[in-house]
Design an enzyme around this catalytic site. Structure first.
Site, PDB file in Angstrom:
ATOM      1  N   CYS A  22      35.293  45.686 -14.244  1.00 57.57           N
ATOM      2  CA  CYS A  22      33.801  45.093 -14.522  1.00 57.57           C
ATOM      3  C   CYS A  22      33.805  45.385 -16.236  1.00 57.57           C
ATOM      4  CB  CYS A  22      32.880  46.237 -13.873  1.00 57.57           C
ATOM      5  SG  CYS A  22      31.015  45.867 -14.193  1.00 57.57           S
ATOM      6  N   HIS A  67      30.379  42.198  -5.656  1.00 54.99           N
ATOM      7  CA  HIS A  67      30.300  43.239  -6.589  1.00 54.99           C
ATOM      8  C   HIS A  67      29.274  42.611  -7.660  1.00 54.99           C
ATOM      9  CE1 HIS A  67      32.499  44.871 -10.492  1.00 54.99           C
ATOM     10  NE2 HIS A  67      31.670  44.324 -11.175  1.00 54.99           N
ATOM     11  N   GLU A  68      28.863  41.316  -7.979  1.00 58.41           N
ATOM     12  CA  GLU A  68      27.823  40.802  -8.915  1.00 58.41           C
ATOM     13  C   GLU A  68      26.507  41.092  -8.345  1.00 58.41           C
ATOM     14  OE1 GLU A  68      28.718  40.367 -11.807  1.00 58.41           O
ATOM     15  OE2 GLU A  68      30.673  39.999 -11.542  1.00 58.41           O
ATOM     16  N   HIS A 106      25.178  44.786  -8.749  1.00 57.40           N
ATOM     17  CA  HIS A 106      24.592  45.104 -10.021  1.00 57.40           C
ATOM     18  C   HIS A 106      23.291  44.798  -9.771  1.00 57.40           C
ATOM     19  CE1 HIS A 106      27.912  45.680 -12.850  1.00 57.40           C
ATOM     20  NE2 HIS A 106      28.451  44.396 -12.259  1.00 57.40           N
TER      21      HIS A 106
HETATM   22 NI    NI Z   1      30.483  44.248 -12.943  1.00 54.88          NI
END
Ligand code: NI
Length: 177
Positions: free
Chosen positions: A100, A142-143, A146
């Site tokens: 990341c 993953h995105e 966030h």
């Molecule tokens: Ni990330």
């Protein structure tokens, strides 16, 4: 357009949930996305979420053409995804190594849903609706994490599988992040 500073783990802004975008096709939104694309490209990332540049909106970008960080990864189309809704398909989980831009120089082994349906909008308000699997599904998860204030280390079940890229993958010349 500008390369923006990416917040690093420890900054409390990375832990805050993001707000939905209410107005599409605005100059403000186009500038945000251009800055995110410039920043992702400059840092050679596979994806970037708006909160990583301190903008608390539900906007992510991702895409992998050929990325030296993920030499064996499949191609993921360059995508702008706003106000995303993710729905896992089936129960199957798959572990994979993630990095990341907010956790530079490190990798961790993270379980993700292998198959996924996602929908949302692009910057013009056009609907996006896709069913994906494997690496594409991993990048989206993953995105979008966030946007909920979740960083991948929080999802590593066995912390022995978390460490510095150069130590975990010696000699592979993987980029820092
Ligand atoms: Ni990330």
């Amino acid at each position: 357009m500008a390369i923006r500073t990416v917040l690093k783990m420890g900054d409390p802004r990375l832990l805050e949930p993001s707000r939905p975008v209410e107005c599409f096709d605005t100059q403000e939104l186009h500038t945000l996305i251009a800055d995110m694309q410039d920043t992702m490209r400059a840092l050679d990332g596979a994806g970037l979420a708006a909160p990583q540049i301190a903008v608390g909106l539900q906007v992510v970008i991702f895409g992998v053409d050929h990325n030296p960080r993920y030499p064996d990864a499949e191609i993921v189309p360059l995508t702008v995804l706003i106000n995303p809704v993710l729905t896992a398909i089936g129960e199957e989980m798959e572990e994979g190594w993630e990095g990341c831009l907010s956790v530079p120089g490190m990798r961790g082994l993270v379980p993700r849903h292998r198959r996924l349906h996602y929908r949302g909008f692009d910057q013009y308000g056009k609907a996006i609706d896709r069913t994906v699997s494997d690496f594409h599904a991993r990048v989206v998860q993953h995105e979008c994490d966030h946007l909920a204030g979740i960083l991948y280390p929080m999802r590593i079940p066995d912390m022995r599988n978390f460490g510095f890229t150069a130590e975990l993958f010696p000699g592979q010349d993987l980029q820092d992040n």
